[in-house]
Scaffold this motif. Structure first.
Motif, PDB file in Angstrom:
ATOM      1  N   ASP A 103       0.870  -1.177   0.000  1.00 23.54           N
ATOM      2  CA  ASP A 103       0.000   0.000   0.000  1.00 23.54           C
ATOM      3  C   ASP A 103       0.906   1.224   0.000  1.00 23.54           C
ATOM      4  N   TRP A 104       0.807   2.034  -1.034  1.00 23.98           N
ATOM      5  CA  TRP A 104       1.701   3.186  -1.180  1.00 23.98           C
ATOM      6  C   TRP A 104       1.609   4.146   0.001  1.00 23.98           C
ATOM      7  N   ARG A 105       0.426   4.236   0.607  1.00 29.47           N
ATOM      8  CA  ARG A 105       0.252   5.159   1.740  1.00 29.47           C
ATOM      9  C   ARG A 105       1.085   4.725   2.932  1.00 29.47           C
ATOM     10  N   ASP A 106       1.137   3.421   3.187  1.00 29.26           N
ATOM     11  CA  ASP A 106       1.951   2.910   4.294  1.00 29.26           C
ATOM     12  C   ASP A 106       3.434   3.203   4.052  1.00 29.26           C
ATOM     13  N   ILE A 107       3.888   2.984   2.828  1.00 17.44           N
ATOM     14  CA  ILE A 107       5.285   3.248   2.484  1.00 17.44           C
ATOM     15  C   ILE A 107       5.580   4.738   2.644  1.00 17.44           C
ATOM     16  N   PHE A 108       4.707   5.567   2.097  1.00 21.59           N
ATOM     17  CA  PHE A 108       4.904   7.012   2.137  1.00 21.59           C
ATOM     18  C   PHE A 108       5.005   7.502   3.582  1.00 21.59           C
ATOM     19  N   LEU A 109       4.049   7.112   4.405  1.00 19.52           N
ATOM     20  CA  LEU A 109       4.035   7.563   5.805  1.00 19.52           C
ATOM     21  C   LEU A 109       5.223   7.020   6.587  1.00 19.52           C
ATOM     22  N   SER A 110       5.601   5.791   6.331  1.00 19.14           N
ATOM     23  CA  SER A 110       6.731   5.181   7.018  1.00 19.14           C
ATOM     24  C   SER A 110       8.033   5.915   6.687  1.00 19.14           C
ATOM     25  N   ARG A 111       8.251   6.164   5.412  1.00 18.38           N
ATOM     26  CA  ARG A 111       9.481   6.864   5.005  1.00 18.38           C
ATOM     27  C   ARG A 111       9.481   8.307   5.501  1.00 18.38           C
ATOM     28  N   ARG A 112       8.331   8.931   5.489  1.00 24.05           N
ATOM     29  CA  ARG A 112       8.227  10.307   5.987  1.00 24.05           C
ATOM     30  C   ARG A 112       8.508  10.349   7.486  1.00 24.05           C
ATOM     31  N   ALA A 113       7.933   9.420   8.229  1.00 25.33           N
ATOM     32  CA  ALA A 113       8.154   9.367   9.677  1.00 25.33           C
ATOM     33  C   ALA A 113       9.619   9.100  10.000  1.00 25.33           C
ATOM     34  N   GLU A 114      10.255   8.255   9.215  1.00 23.25           N
ATOM     35  CA  GLU A 114      11.671   7.949   9.422  1.00 23.25           C
ATOM     36  C   GLU A 114      12.528   9.209   9.268  1.00 23.25           C
ATOM     37  N   VAL A 115      12.273   9.979   8.229  1.00 19.72           N
ATOM     38  CA  VAL A 115      13.039  11.212   7.996  1.00 19.72           C
ATOM     39  C   VAL A 115      12.760  12.231   9.094  1.00 19.72           C
ATOM     40  N   LEU A 116      11.499  12.378   9.476  1.00 20.96           N
ATOM     41  CA  LEU A 116      11.168  13.324  10.544  1.00 20.96           C
ATOM     42  C   LEU A 116      11.834  12.928  11.859  1.00 20.96           C
ATOM     43  N   SER A 117      11.887  11.647  12.127  1.00 19.13           N
ATOM     44  CA  SER A 117      12.528  11.159  13.339  1.00 19.13           C
ATOM     45  C   SER A 117      14.022  11.474  13.317  1.00 19.13           C
ATOM     46  N   GLN A 118      14.667  11.263  12.171  1.00 20.62           N
ATOM     47  CA  GLN A 118      16.094  11.582  12.039  1.00 20.62           C
ATOM     48  C   GLN A 118      16.341  13.079  12.199  1.00 20.62           C
ATOM     49  N   GLU A 119      15.486  13.893  11.578  1.00 18.42           N
ATOM     50  CA  GLU A 119      15.633  15.342  11.681  1.00 18.42           C
ATOM     51  C   GLU A 119      15.446  15.802  13.123  1.00 18.42           C
ATOM     52  N   ARG A 120      14.482  15.212  13.811  1.00 16.39           N
ATOM     53  CA  ARG A 120      14.233  15.572  15.211  1.00 16.39           C
ATOM     54  C   ARG A 120      15.435  15.207  16.079  1.00 16.39           C
ATOM     55  N   ALA A 121      16.000  14.028  15.835  1.00 14.43           N
ATOM     56  CA  ALA A 121      17.169  13.591  16.590  1.00 14.43           C
ATOM     57  C   ALA A 121      18.346  14.534  16.354  1.00 14.43           C
ATOM     58  N   GLU A 122      18.517  14.984  15.121  1.00 12.99           N
ATOM     59  CA  GLU A 122      19.610  15.920  14.807  1.00 12.99           C
ATOM     60  C   GLU A 122      19.406  17.255  15.526  1.00 12.99           C
TER      61      GLU A 122
END
Length: 139
Positions: A103-122
């Motif tokens: 499901d493209w929505r699951d992939i999209f949200l997962s990848r977006r959350a991963e980047v946001l998490s990395q940015e927040r950690a930085e």
């Protein structure tokens, strides 16, 4: 639409508008039986042209997700499983090019959350380093 188009010549803005009004925006993960040869490993712009021609002008790629962000007119090469956005007449037009197992929505949200998490950690790391430097500089 017939009344809207009455008395108008083909090629007028009303005909173009009516044609576009029958299209929708779809997201999908690149995959499927016809994606390997047509889309995977191909620069986005070239893939968009190929897909448009292959589908008889029924599907037009407009964006792809890269590094968690949706990029209009993406400048990279498309990869298997990459989320793309297209304008199409029907879901049936994109089925041969989409990965049916994801499901493209699951992939999209997962990848977006991963980047946001990395940015927040930085950001947090920079804040900790800055406050450590401030504390160390105090007498």
């Amino acid at each position: 639409f017939e009344r809207f188009l009455a008395g108008r010549r083909p090629g007028s803005w009303r005909h173009e508008y009516a044609g576009g009004a029958h299209k929708q925006i779809f997201g999908f993960a690149v995959g499927g039986p016809r994606s390997a040869s047509l889309l995977v490993g191909v620069p986005f712009a070239a893939a968009a042209v190929k897909l448009y021609k292959e589908t008889g002008c029924a599907v037009m790629l407009i964006a792809a997700q890269s590094e968690g962000r949706l990029m209009l007119n993406y400048e990279g090469e498309l990869q298997e499983g990459q989320v793309v956005i297209a304008i199409a007449r029907s879901l049936l037009d994109i089925i041969p090019f989409k990965d049916p197992t994801q499901d493209w929505r699951d992939i999209f949200l997962s990848r977006r959350a991963e980047v946001l998490s990395q940015e927040r950690a930085e950001v947090l790391q920079k804040g900790i380093v800055a406050s450590t430097v401030e504390v160390a500089g105090e007498p």
